[in-house]
Scaffold this motif. Structure first.
Motif, PDB file in Angstrom:
ATOM      1  N   SER A  53      -4.972   6.920  -0.256  1.00 53.76           N
ATOM      2  CA  SER A  53      -4.471   6.129   0.869  1.00 53.76           C
ATOM      3  C   SER A  53      -4.678   4.638   0.589  1.00 53.76           C
ATOM      4  N   ASP A  54      -4.047   3.811   1.383  1.00 53.85           N
ATOM      5  CA  ASP A  54      -4.217   2.364   1.234  1.00 53.85           C
ATOM      6  C   ASP A  54      -5.681   1.979   1.376  1.00 53.85           C
ATOM      7  N   ASP A  55      -6.401   2.620   2.304  1.00 55.95           N
ATOM      8  CA  ASP A  55      -7.810   2.301   2.515  1.00 55.95           C
ATOM      9  C   ASP A  55      -8.662   2.670   1.308  1.00 55.95           C
ATOM     10  N   ILE A  68     -11.618   0.845  -3.591  1.00 61.90           N
ATOM     11  CA  ILE A  68     -11.827   0.873  -5.043  1.00 61.90           C
ATOM     12  C   ILE A  68     -11.578  -0.515  -5.629  1.00 61.90           C
ATOM     13  N   THR A  69     -10.494  -1.141  -5.209  1.00 65.18           N
ATOM     14  CA  THR A  69     -10.151  -2.474  -5.699  1.00 65.18           C
ATOM     15  C   THR A  69     -11.238  -3.488  -5.347  1.00 65.18           C
ATOM     16  N   ALA A  70     -11.735  -3.450  -4.121  1.00 60.04           N
ATOM     17  CA  ALA A  70     -12.777  -4.382  -3.693  1.00 60.04           C
ATOM     18  C   ALA A  70     -14.061  -4.190  -4.495  1.00 60.04           C
ATOM     19  N   SER A  71     -14.376  -2.951  -4.824  1.00 64.86           N
ATOM     20  CA  SER A  71     -15.611  -2.692  -5.567  1.00 64.86           C
ATOM     21  C   SER A  71     -15.521  -3.177  -7.013  1.00 64.86           C
ATOM     22  N   ARG A  72     -14.315  -3.385  -7.502  1.00 60.80           N
ATOM     23  CA  ARG A  72     -14.115  -3.823  -8.888  1.00 60.80           C
ATOM     24  C   ARG A  72     -14.058  -5.336  -9.030  1.00 60.80           C
ATOM     25  N   ASP A  75     -12.650  -8.814  -9.526  1.00 60.05           N
ATOM     26  CA  ASP A  75     -11.364  -9.351  -9.988  1.00 60.05           C
ATOM     27  C   ASP A  75     -10.761  -8.541 -11.136  1.00 60.05           C
ATOM     28  N   LYS A  76     -11.304  -7.364 -11.412  1.00 60.70           N
ATOM     29  CA  LYS A  76     -10.765  -6.526 -12.487  1.00 60.70           C
ATOM     30  C   LYS A  76      -9.545  -5.758 -11.979  1.00 60.70           C
ATOM     31  N   PRO A  77      -8.524  -5.618 -12.825  1.00 60.64           N
ATOM     32  CA  PRO A  77      -7.268  -4.988 -12.390  1.00 60.64           C
ATOM     33  C   PRO A  77      -7.379  -3.480 -12.152  1.00 60.64           C
ATOM     34  N   VAL A  78      -6.569  -3.017 -11.210  1.00 60.97           N
ATOM     35  CA  VAL A  78      -6.485  -1.603 -10.844  1.00 60.97           C
ATOM     36  C   VAL A  78      -5.001  -1.260 -10.739  1.00 60.97           C
ATOM     37  N   ARG A  79      -4.627  -0.073 -11.212  1.00 58.20           N
ATOM     38  CA  ARG A  79      -3.253   0.379 -10.985  1.00 58.20           C
ATOM     39  C   ARG A  79      -3.262   1.876 -10.688  1.00 58.20           C
ATOM     40  N   VAL A  80      -2.343   2.271  -9.828  1.00 58.39           N
ATOM     41  CA  VAL A  80      -2.187   3.672  -9.429  1.00 58.39           C
ATOM     42  C   VAL A  80      -1.018   4.239 -10.213  1.00 58.39           C
TER      43      VAL A  80
END
Length: 56
Positions: A6-8, A13-17, A19-24
């Motif tokens: 989900s968006d949440d 996950i993004t916030a915990s990383r 400034d490191k990139p995340v992609r689904v």
């Protein structure tokens, strides 16, 4: 893993990383083949369930 992407969940996950990139990555997604060890790939199935996490 095993949770709905989900968006949440993705936002957490993004916030915990930081400034490191995340992609689904959804099934049959086209992706670049560049090697980015700092990027987290979140694999999801056709139902949007997280099936794997990997850094590549």
């Amino acid at each position: 893993m095993g949770r709905k992407a989900s968006d949440d969940v993705i936002a957490a996950i993004t916030a915990s990383r930081g400034d490191k990139p995340v992609r689904v990555l959804q099934p049959d997604s086209m992706v670049t083949m560049d090697y980015r060890p700092d990027r987290l790939n979140i694999d999801v199935d056709a139902k949007g369930i997280i099936t794997g996490l990997r850094c590549t």
